[in-house]
Design an enzyme around this catalytic site. Structure first.
Site, PDB file in Angstrom:
ATOM      1  N   ILE A  61      35.907  46.917  54.559  1.00 49.46           N
ATOM      2  CA  ILE A  61      34.596  46.296  54.432  1.00 49.46           C
ATOM      3  C   ILE A  61      34.458  45.936  52.957  1.00 49.46           C
ATOM      4  O   ILE A  61      34.679  46.775  52.078  1.00 49.46           O
ATOM      5  CB  ILE A  61      33.474  47.254  54.909  1.00 49.46           C
ATOM      6  CG1 ILE A  61      32.086  46.632  54.693  1.00 49.46           C
ATOM      7  CG2 ILE A  61      33.563  48.608  54.243  1.00 49.46           C
ATOM      8  CD1 ILE A  61      30.954  47.478  55.265  1.00 49.46           C
ATOM      9  N   SER A  62      34.153  44.680  52.675  1.00 49.11           N
ATOM     10  CA  SER A  62      34.108  44.208  51.290  1.00 49.11           C
ATOM     11  C   SER A  62      33.009  44.915  50.509  1.00 49.11           C
ATOM     12  O   SER A  62      32.007  45.372  51.068  1.00 49.11           O
ATOM     13  CB  SER A  62      33.854  42.698  51.255  1.00 49.11           C
ATOM     14  OG  SER A  62      34.931  41.987  51.816  1.00 49.11           O
ATOM     15  N   GLN A  63      33.199  44.971  49.178  1.00 47.69           N
ATOM     16  CA  GLN A  63      32.183  45.591  48.344  1.00 47.69           C
ATOM     17  C   GLN A  63      30.884  44.790  48.451  1.00 47.69           C
ATOM     18  O   GLN A  63      30.898  43.581  48.702  1.00 47.69           O
ATOM     19  CB  GLN A  63      32.660  45.676  46.906  1.00 47.69           C
ATOM     20  CG  GLN A  63      32.798  44.357  46.182  1.00 47.69           C
ATOM     21  CD  GLN A  63      33.529  44.506  44.860  1.00 47.69           C
ATOM     22  OE1 GLN A  63      34.747  44.453  44.812  1.00 47.69           O
ATOM     23  NE2 GLN A  63      32.774  44.673  43.780  1.00 47.69           N
TER      24      GLN A  63
END
Length: 213
Positions: A61-63
């Protein structure tokens, strides 16, 4: 665990607003979506930190800042039809749905697809429809789409996605000749013409499929 609402407020203030993202609709969506519900349970306490988190099967999950940046660049308006390639945990789709978009999202990995579908249903994000398939082929039967967001990096812009992008329309996709190192490309289609803009360096997981790696 500290109150998640307080963590989200701090996340938005320190990681997103502090880096120049000011779109009030994006900020409101990031404040609203319970990010800790989209990571592995053991990592829930770290969900609001300024870094990507593993979600299994080699995916992440992207920052938060990257999610907010891509959402802002997509220029989504309420009621637009958005195609997302790479459902992952479902977090990005939830942010788009929170902004009033009708989201179609495609995931190639069955376990992630199943987990995301249940998670989004449990959180009542009924504006999101999911499909298990090769995302580089898009979702032809549901197109065209006002916006297309690709959350994985490939060697080029997949032709099927260009064909499914409405006119006028915007696509955002990481593109690069080497894996895990790409340029974020903003594709605008208008009056039958396609224009590409470089929006900076990014690093995403691989876009795998017939028109990817």
């Amino acid at each position: 665990m500290v109150d998640p609402k307080r963590k989200r407020e701090r996340m938005v203030r320190e990681q997103i607003e502090a880096r120049g993202i000011t779109d009030p609709r994006v900020l409101a969506a990031m404040r609203a979506v319970p990010r800790h519900r989209f990571v592995q349970e053991a990592l829930a306490d770290h969900a609001y930190e300024d870094r990507p988190q593993p979600i299994g099967l080699g995916q992440t999950i992207s920052q938060p800042h990257v999610v907010a940046l891509m959402t802002s660049e997509l220029e989504v308006e309420e009621g637009m039809r958005v195609l997302e390639i790479g459902t992952g945990s479902g977090y990005q789709a939830a942010v788009l749905a929170e902004m009033g978009a009708e989201v179609c999202t495609v995931e190639r990995l069955r376990q992630l697809y199943m987990d995301a579908r249940k998670r989004l249903q449990d959180l009542r994000y009924f504006r999101v429809r999911l499909k298990l398939d090769d995302g580089t082929m898009g979702w032809p039967s549901e197109g065209p789409f006002d916006r297309i967001l690709v959350t994985a990096g490939g060697p080029e812009v997949p032709e099927p996605l260009l064909e499914q992008l409405a006119d006028p329309g915007i696509m955002l996709i990481p593109v690069g000749s080497s894996r895990r190192s790409q340029t974020l490309v903003k594709v605008r289609k208008e009056d039958g013409k396609v224009r590409k803009e470089n929006r900076g360096a990014v690093a995403f997981v691989d876009l795998v499929g017939e028109h990817g790696w």
